[in-house]
Design an enzyme around this catalytic site. Structure first.
Site, short mmCIF file in Angstrom:
data_model
loop_
_atom_site.label_atom_id
_atom_site.label_comp_id
_atom_site.label_asym_id
_atom_site.label_seq_id
_atom_site.Cartn_x
_atom_site.Cartn_y
_atom_site.Cartn_z
N SER A 1 -15.41 55.15 9.07
CA SER A 1 -16.04 55.77 10.25
C SER A 1 -15.31 57.05 10.59
O SER A 1 -14.08 57.13 10.44
CB SER A 1 -15.96 54.82 11.44
OG SER A 1 -16.34 55.50 12.62
N TYR B 1 -11.82 48.90 17.12
CA TYR B 1 -12.78 49.34 16.10
C TYR B 1 -12.21 50.54 15.33
O TYR B 1 -12.19 50.56 14.09
CB TYR B 1 -14.12 49.69 16.74
CG TYR B 1 -15.09 50.27 15.74
CD1 TYR B 1 -15.77 49.44 14.86
CD2 TYR B 1 -15.31 51.65 15.67
CE1 TYR B 1 -16.63 49.97 13.91
CE2 TYR B 1 -16.17 52.19 14.73
CZ TYR B 1 -16.84 51.34 13.86
OH TYR B 1 -17.69 51.88 12.92
#
Ligand SMILES: NC(=O)c1ccc[n+]([C@@H]2O[C@H](COP(=O)([O-])OP(=O)(O)OC[C@H]3O[C@@H](n4cnc5c(N)ncnc54)[C@H](O)[C@@H]3O)[C@@H](O)[C@H]2O)c1
Length: 254
Positions: free
Chosen positions: A145, A158
């Site tokens: 990400s 995350y």
């Protein structure tokens, strides 16, 4: 003729969101695809079967954080397709995560994110790599990400898990290079996947700020990722390993 004719691929988290698009794109290149997800992937499997034939796809319910479930998944994939050439480690806790301040974060949430987002890819590699080593070939694509590079308030576990994915990729590439296995990270920017649109967790203000951070000032969709996915899955990327390829319209520089 497809670029992946005769190959078999596993897409974790392939039942929903971006993973559905990865599974369909690999099948469109001729790969036989195992969809592995904690939810039932029968609907996308039926779509792929209708387009590419019943032998092109299978689906299994599998929790990637559970080693027994991963072992069963690999057994089912080999029983069905006889080989594994491409592993896409896409399953993760993301769209369903509620933004939470670090001082209010409970340990169970932290541990769950790490179990799915980091232990999951580790377990998949642990049980897939022996077959790739025996073939002396394989493509491992870990989904990272942009947040691993930018960070994001209230999404700390995350972002940390995806930072872990980038380093997992680098270390694994060193270890598996001797066996002719490529390991790379595909790092999407913010993508308007079905899961994101349904979750409603990202406000218009957050979405507009992401677009403003890009060189290409527009929203991104799952289709934007498919060129890089196929590049990393095919022989076009044979001399590339340990890298992070950001597909985010030029928001981060990896
Ligand atoms: N959408 C974005 O903006 C974006 C941006 C950067 C990275 N990503 C990454 O892309 C991937 C897909 O994201 P998405 O937007 O499609 O969200 P998503 O939440 O729909 O995708 C996650 C998928 O993983 C599955 N899953 C969850 N826990 C699992 C488990 N324990 N075992 C097996 N499967 C499990 C879910 O059912 C779902 O199909 C994730 O790795 C995410 O971190 C997404």
């Amino acid at each position: 003729m497809g670029r992946l004719d005769g190959r078999a691929a596993i897409v974790t988290g392939g039942a929903k969101g971006i993973g559905r698009h990865y599974a369909a794109a690999l099948a469109a290149q001729g790969a036989r695809v195992m969809i592995a997800d904690i939810v039932d992937g029968a609907s996308i499997a039926a779509e792929i079967a209708a387009r590419h034939g019943a032998n092109s796809v299978a689906s299994e319910v599998c929790d990637v954080s559970d080693e027994g479930a991963v072992r069963r998944l690999i057994g089912a994939t080999l029983a069905r397709f006889g080989r594994i050439d491409v592993l896409v480690n896409n399953a993760a806790l993301f769209a369903t995560l509620a933004p939470t301040k670090i001082i209010e974060m409970d340990v169970a949430t932290w541990d769950k994110v790490m179990a799915v987002n980091l232990r999951g890819p580790f377990l998949m590699v642990k049980h897939v790599a022996p077959h790739m080593i025996a073939q002396r070939a394989g493509k491992i694509i870990n989904i990272g990400s942009g947040l691993a590079h930018k960070g994001m308030a209230e999404m700390v576990p995350y972002a940390a898990s995806k930072g872990g994915i980038a380093t997992f990729t680098r270390a694994l590439a060193r270890e598996l290079g001797a066996h002719n296995i490529n390991v790379n990270t595909l790092a999407p920017g913010f993508i308007l996947s079905d899961s994101i649109l349904e979750s409603g967790t990202h406000s218009d203000a957050v979405q507009n700020a992401v677009v403003a951070s890009r060189a290409f000032k527009r929203h991104a969709h799952p289709q934007d990722l498919l060129g890089a996915l196929i590049f990393l899955a095919t022989s076009d990327s044979d001399f590339i390993t340990g890298q992070t390829i950001a597909v985010d319209g030029g928001s981060v520089n990896t």
